[in-house]
Design a protein around this motif. Structure first.
Motif, mmCIF file in Angstrom:
data_model
loop_
_atom_site.group_PDB
_atom_site.id
_atom_site.type_symbol
_atom_site.label_atom_id
_atom_site.label_comp_id
_atom_site.label_asym_id
_atom_site.label_seq_id
_atom_site.Cartn_x
_atom_site.Cartn_y
_atom_site.Cartn_z
ATOM 1 N N SER A 54 52.659 31.708 52.802
ATOM 2 C CA SER A 54 53.218 32.033 54.127
ATOM 3 C C SER A 54 54.509 32.839 53.989
ATOM 4 O O SER A 54 54.911 33.536 54.913
ATOM 5 N N TYR A 55 55.165 32.675 52.836
ATOM 6 C CA TYR A 55 56.420 33.408 52.579
ATOM 7 C C TYR A 55 56.677 33.412 51.081
ATOM 8 O O TYR A 55 55.833 32.975 50.299
ATOM 9 N N LYS B 272 51.125 23.301 56.591
ATOM 10 C CA LYS B 272 51.278 23.080 58.041
ATOM 11 C C LYS B 272 50.691 24.251 58.823
ATOM 12 O O LYS B 272 50.857 25.414 58.443
ATOM 13 N N THR C 234 47.130 19.674 46.732
ATOM 14 C CA THR C 234 47.020 18.505 45.850
ATOM 15 C C THR C 234 45.833 17.618 46.249
ATOM 16 O O THR C 234 45.474 16.703 45.520
ATOM 17 N N GLY D 157 61.130 35.495 36.507
ATOM 18 C CA GLY D 157 62.479 35.055 36.145
ATOM 19 C C GLY D 157 63.106 34.359 37.337
ATOM 20 O O GLY D 157 62.425 33.607 38.055
HETATM 21 P P1 NAP Z 1 58.934 28.666 47.938
HETATM 22 O O1 NAP Z 1 59.725 29.712 48.612
HETATM 23 O O2 NAP Z 1 59.421 27.241 47.894
HETATM 24 O O3 NAP Z 1 57.422 28.679 48.514
HETATM 25 C C1 NAP Z 1 56.496 27.756 47.987
HETATM 26 C C2 NAP Z 1 55.257 27.809 48.840
HETATM 27 O O4 NAP Z 1 54.328 26.833 48.363
HETATM 28 C C3 NAP Z 1 55.540 27.487 50.302
HETATM 29 O O5 NAP Z 1 54.737 28.292 51.132
HETATM 30 C C4 NAP Z 1 55.109 26.025 50.393
HETATM 31 O O6 NAP Z 1 54.702 25.635 51.666
HETATM 32 C C5 NAP Z 1 53.904 26.053 49.472
HETATM 33 N N1 NAP Z 1 53.512 24.687 49.074
HETATM 34 C C6 NAP Z 1 54.286 23.748 48.490
HETATM 35 N N2 NAP Z 1 53.566 22.637 48.290
HETATM 36 C C7 NAP Z 1 52.311 22.879 48.758
HETATM 37 C C8 NAP Z 1 51.106 22.111 48.848
HETATM 38 N N3 NAP Z 1 51.041 20.846 48.412
HETATM 39 N N4 NAP Z 1 50.011 22.694 49.397
HETATM 40 C C9 NAP Z 1 50.065 23.962 49.867
HETATM 41 N N5 NAP Z 1 51.167 24.750 49.816
HETATM 42 C C10 NAP Z 1 52.271 24.195 49.266
HETATM 43 O O7 NAP Z 1 58.704 29.072 46.426
HETATM 44 P P2 NAP Z 1 58.730 30.509 45.726
HETATM 45 O O8 NAP Z 1 60.081 30.762 45.175
HETATM 46 O O9 NAP Z 1 58.056 31.517 46.590
HETATM 47 O O10 NAP Z 1 57.806 30.153 44.469
HETATM 48 C C11 NAP Z 1 56.395 30.345 44.508
HETATM 49 C C12 NAP Z 1 55.878 29.976 43.138
HETATM 50 O O11 NAP Z 1 56.617 30.703 42.144
HETATM 51 C C13 NAP Z 1 56.083 28.501 42.797
HETATM 52 O O12 NAP Z 1 55.003 28.047 42.003
HETATM 53 C C14 NAP Z 1 57.371 28.514 41.948
HETATM 54 O O13 NAP Z 1 57.414 27.397 41.066
HETATM 55 C C15 NAP Z 1 57.189 29.786 41.205
HETATM 56 N N6 NAP Z 1 58.416 30.396 40.669
HETATM 57 C C16 NAP Z 1 59.455 30.675 41.494
HETATM 58 C C17 NAP Z 1 60.582 31.322 40.937
HETATM 59 C C18 NAP Z 1 61.795 31.681 41.750
HETATM 60 O O14 NAP Z 1 62.841 31.994 41.126
HETATM 61 N N7 NAP Z 1 61.741 31.643 43.069
HETATM 62 C C19 NAP Z 1 60.590 31.674 39.596
HETATM 63 C C20 NAP Z 1 59.490 31.325 38.789
HETATM 64 C C21 NAP Z 1 58.393 30.702 39.349
HETATM 65 P P3 NAP Z 1 55.680 24.666 52.536
HETATM 66 O O15 NAP Z 1 56.774 25.538 53.025
HETATM 67 O O16 NAP Z 1 54.779 24.133 53.604
HETATM 68 O O17 NAP Z 1 56.186 23.587 51.594
#
Ligand code: NAP
Ligand code: GCO
Length: 268
Positions: free
Chosen positions: A21-22, A45, A71, A192
């Motif tokens: 979604s974002y 959601k 999950t 990163g």
């Molecule tokens: P984010 O902004 O927290 O977004 C995470 C997304 O996953 C949200 O849309 C969230 O939905 C969804 N989500 C969480 N739990 C879920 C579930 N049980 N079922 C379905 N959707 C679920 O994270 P992000 O920074 O974009 O990161 C995305 C991925 O990249 C993650 O795997 C993160 O570990 C990885 N990552 C991030 C970074 C970084 O620096 N940002 C770096 C390396 C890896 P809700 O809003 O409803 O919770």
């Protein structure tokens, strides 16, 4: 002469990006749409799915959104069946959905540890298991798992997350090993430090107006001297989803501005 860029096209492909979604998932799914793919995404959601559909529409992308907790194996299997009925067989899966809990290990409850493992490691297993049978029938498929710097490195307060992302690196290699003969490529992207809601607490401006100490730390540890943006992941994600990477399998592509190669800038 054939145009080599055709190998990077996703025309006619259906891509499922979880938790899109974002954030990073949204950027990857948007890049896939620009490369010609039909976009499918999920979130926990309905309100977030609706917001996501509107955000994709603002970019001129007609995305298919589903409410699903990754999950929950029953919800995932039902979602995949519904996608196959309403949109078509999934050609590309990006296991993007993820959470982090930044808690010192000895203060973290086992339930909190398990919750992170559930979303960041068990869920990619569940979703990959749900889409692989149809990929085998189709004779090809692409699975991309969103790993992390923490697939290689540790740091204070992220024990569950590092354990999950380290496991996700090895799950990636094992899916590549077990299903490569069916022309399914499974690779990882290791972002990163990327500016998204997940890392917002690490970038908060301090009361005195200075940058967060962790923000300054990451800038000193990154040769590119900046945080990544979700859009920095678009090209690598398109490459791993396209025919151009058909002989790349079990690889974790780190998109980190050079952090893993660099000892860090000497403090002045
Ligand atoms: P984010 O902004 O927290 O977004 C995470 C997304 O996953 C949200 O849309 C969230 O939905 C969804 N989500 C969480 N739990 C879920 C579930 N049980 N079922 C379905 N959707 C679920 O994270 P992000 O920074 O974009 O990161 C995305 C991925 O990249 C993650 O795997 C993160 O570990 C990885 N990552 C991030 C970074 C970084 O620096 N940002 C770096 C390396 C890896 P809700 O809003 O409803 O919770
Ligand atoms: C943290 C950050 C990182 C990033 C990412 C780095 O607290 O250290 O959240 O874990 O999310 O995983 O690759």
């Amino acid at each position: 002469m054939e145009n080599i860029m055709n190998n990077f096209s996703l025309n006619g492909k259906i891509a499922l990006v979880t938790g899109a979604s974002y954030g990073i998932g949204f950027a990857i799914a948007s890049s896939y749409a620009k490369a010609g793919a039909t976009i499918v995404f999920n979130d926990i959601k309905q309100e977030l799915v609706d917001k996501g559909i509107a955000a994709y529409a603002e970019m001129g992308i007609k995305a298919h959104g589903y409410v699903c907790d990754v999950t929950n194996e029953d919800q995932v299997n039902a979602m995949v069946a519904q996608i196959e009925k309403e949109v078509g067989v999934i050609d590309i899966l990006v296991n993007n959905a993820g959470i982090i809990k930044r808690i010192p290990m000895c203060d973290m409850t086992a339930a909190e540890f398990r919750q992170v493992i559930d979303v960041d490691l068990n869920a990619p297993f569940i979703v990959a298991k749900a889409v692989i049978p149809s990929m085998i029938k189709k004779g090809k498929g692409k699975i991309i798992n969103i790993c992390s710097m923490m697939s290689e490195l540790g740091r204070e307060t992220v024990s569950a997350y590092a354990a999950a992302k380290g496991g996700l690196k090895m799950l990636t290699k094992n899916i590549a090993s077990e299903y490569g003969e069916f022309n399914i490529q499974c690779n990882g992207i290791g972002p990163g430090y990327i500016a998204t809601p997940q890392t917002a607490p690490l970038r908060e401006i301090q009361e005195d107006g200075s940058r967060h100490p962790f923000d300054q730390f990451i800038i000193a540890k990154t040769p590119a001297a900046r945080w990544g943006t979700p859009e920095d992941l678009a090209g690598p994600a398109v490459f791993l989803a396209s025919d151009a990477s058909d002989f790349v399998n079990g690889h974790i592509l780190y998109v980190d501005g050079g952090i893993l190669a660099y000892i860090g800038k000497q403090p002045k």
